[in-house]
Design a protein around this motif. Structure first.
Motif, short mmCIF file in Angstrom:
data_model
loop_
_atom_site.label_atom_id
_atom_site.label_comp_id
_atom_site.label_asym_id
_atom_site.label_seq_id
_atom_site.Cartn_x
_atom_site.Cartn_y
_atom_site.Cartn_z
N GLU A 5 2.37 70.68 90.41
CA GLU A 5 2.16 72.04 89.99
C GLU A 5 3.11 72.32 88.85
OE1 GLU A 5 2.14 74.83 93.19
OE2 GLU A 5 1.28 73.38 94.56
N THR A 6 2.59 72.66 87.69
CA THR A 6 3.42 72.87 86.53
C THR A 6 3.86 74.31 86.46
OG1 THR A 6 2.15 71.14 85.44
CG2 THR A 6 3.52 72.52 84.04
N ALA A 9 3.75 76.10 80.97
CA ALA A 9 2.99 75.23 80.08
C ALA A 9 3.88 74.74 78.95
CB ALA A 9 1.79 75.98 79.53
N TRP A 158 7.83 70.81 85.96
CA TRP A 158 6.94 70.36 87.03
C TRP A 158 7.43 70.88 88.36
CZ3 TRP A 158 7.19 64.38 85.88
CH2 TRP A 158 6.50 64.10 84.71
N TRP A 378 -8.11 78.13 89.32
CA TRP A 378 -7.44 78.03 88.03
C TRP A 378 -7.67 79.29 87.18
CZ3 TRP A 378 -9.88 73.16 89.43
CH2 TRP A 378 -8.96 72.18 89.82
N TYR A 399 1.04 77.27 87.11
CA TYR A 399 -0.36 76.97 87.39
C TYR A 399 -0.49 75.59 88.03
CZ TYR A 399 -0.38 74.06 83.14
OH TYR A 399 -0.13 73.10 82.18
N HIS A 400 -1.59 75.42 88.73
CA HIS A 400 -1.85 74.18 89.46
C HIS A 400 -2.53 73.20 88.52
CE1 HIS A 400 -1.22 77.14 92.61
NE2 HIS A 400 -0.93 76.15 93.41
N HIS A 401 -1.80 72.17 88.17
CA HIS A 401 -2.33 71.19 87.22
C HIS A 401 -3.37 70.29 87.86
CE1 HIS A 401 -2.45 68.42 83.89
NE2 HIS A 401 -2.11 67.43 84.66
#
Length: 405
Positions: A5-6, A9, A158, A378, A399-401
């Motif tokens: 999960e990042t 960005a 991350w 997303w 956000y969930h990468h």
């Protein structure tokens, strides 16, 4: 595959070339020294070791790492120059010298890894992908000249979530201190080393290295040590304000013979403040911490799901979260974390996002406000669009990468 999960960005831009660069070559019989200028932080020296390792894998010869630049040239010089946040430049010059200069120590480090990726062809994830650079006897370039300005996002990181998927295929480094039934062992510390290496090679500067991590357990604290040695910022998951989750709270009080104390800021405030204080003190050993503040309950759920004493209205519940954030900052004051330069953030997830959208939360001044997506869709939650951005505050995104359903 690991779900990652990042937190924020990253946008990386490569600037125009610098004029007057000259050819540069690396050859088996004329391997350049790597000169680490005195005064650079230890994590830059660690990156220099990675560069030496990359060159050895390509050429079969390991270059020397020195601290003094030779007068005859044929060297890669690591140095600080210029101003700004994590800026760097790569420039070849006379006598077969390559200068990797950064505006700060992380700028130097990221310049090293940019050279490794772009010019040597080293995959930042080579330890995971198995994509190693090809062997060569000679690499040469007509000129090396590029620069990187300040990144669009100051903090880029991350969150390694569900890291139990990283266990089982190498010997664990110890038991987890948690009552969470799915986590039993700490990932092998070599895996943590590889994880931290991939992070900085990708030019990220922030990591939440595990979920439900508890720094009072030495094998878990060692993972923080490994990441900190890479010069990055350390932070906590939103269920772990000041480094404490419901499961570490349960473990802590079970060890003291008080099993069954509810994890609640309303019913067990004194007990919660005690473990917040003890855990936060351990985190103070690290120079670069972004303190997570907020309030969540058991299993990444609202705290009132397991405590019927918590009021029912949104306004009252939001006031409890607001008070908890205020108290967490007071605890940081009490344990001696200086306000000057202190970094704090709160992640607006689930009820936090809803209450923020309704204008019910009081977020402490100076706290970085992190908006979250809705996970599997997303999509940004509503408060991402309705929140009026204030010029004196900083904002970020979580956000969930990638997800494994």
């Amino acid at each position: 595959m690991v779900r990652k999960e990042t937190l924020v960005a990253v946008i990386l831009t490569l600037g125009a070339g610098i004029a007057c660069a000259t050819p540069f070559r690396i050859a088996v019989g004329a391997m350049p020294d790597i000169c680490v200028r005195p005064g650079l932080r230890p994590f830059v020296s660690r990156a220099a070791v990675d560069l030496a390792g990359d060159l050895e894998r390509i050429f079969g010869v390991r270059p020397a790492i020195v601290t003094n630049e030779t007068t005859t040239g044929n060297s890669i010089v690591l140095e600080k120059a210029g101003a700004g946040w994590e800026c760097f430049s790569l420039r070849s010059s006379a006598n077969n010298v390559l200068r990797i200069a950064g505006s700060d120590d992380r700028g130097v480090m990221f310049g090293i890894y940019r050279f490794c990726e772009r010019f040597l062809g080293v995959d930042p994830f080579y330890r995971w992908s198995g994509h190693y650079p090809k062997h060569a006897n000679l690499l040469e370039w007509n000129a090396i000249a590029c620069e990187q300005g300040e990144p669009s996002f100051r903090f880029r990181g991350w969150f390694i979530n569900d890291e139990d998927l990283l266990t089982g295929w190498l010997e664990p480094s110890g038991p987890r201190h948690t009552t969470y039934k799915y986590y039993h062992t700490v990932i092998n510390h070599d895996i943590a080393e590889h994880m931290a290496e991939s992070l900085v090679r990708s030019r990220y500067n922030l990591i939440i290295p595990a979920s439900l991590m508890w720094a009072l357990n030495p094998p878990e604290q060692k993972i923080l040590d490994i990441c900190a040695k890479r010069g990055v910022f350390l932070s906590m998951h939103h269920v772990e304000p000041l480094g404490v989750s419901a499961y570490s709270f349960d473990y802590y009080w079970e060890q003291k013979g008080r099993k069954g104390i509810p994890f609640s800021y309303v019913s067990s405030r004194a007990e919660l403040e005690e473990i917040w204080r003890k855990t936060a003190k351990v985190w103070t050993k690290y120079p670069n911490v972004i303190w997570q503040i907020g309030l969540r309950g058991v299993g990444d759920r609202p705290m009132w799901e397991t405590d019927s004493k918590i009021p029912q209205s949104d306004a009252e519940r939001a006031a409890i979260i607001s008070d908890a954030m205020k108290r967490q900052l007071e605890i940081l004051d009490e344990i001696g974390v200086p306000r000057e330069g202190r970094l704090t953030s709160t992640t607006l997830w689930a009820e936090g996002s809803i209450f923020n959208d309704k204008g019910l939360l009081t977020i402490p001044e100076g706290t970085k406000i992190i908006f979250a997506d809705n996970c599997p869709g997303w999509k940004w939650q509503n408060d991402f669009r309705t929140t009026v951005r204030k010029p004196n505050l900083k904002y970020g995104v979580y956000y969930h990468h990638a997800l494994i359903g």
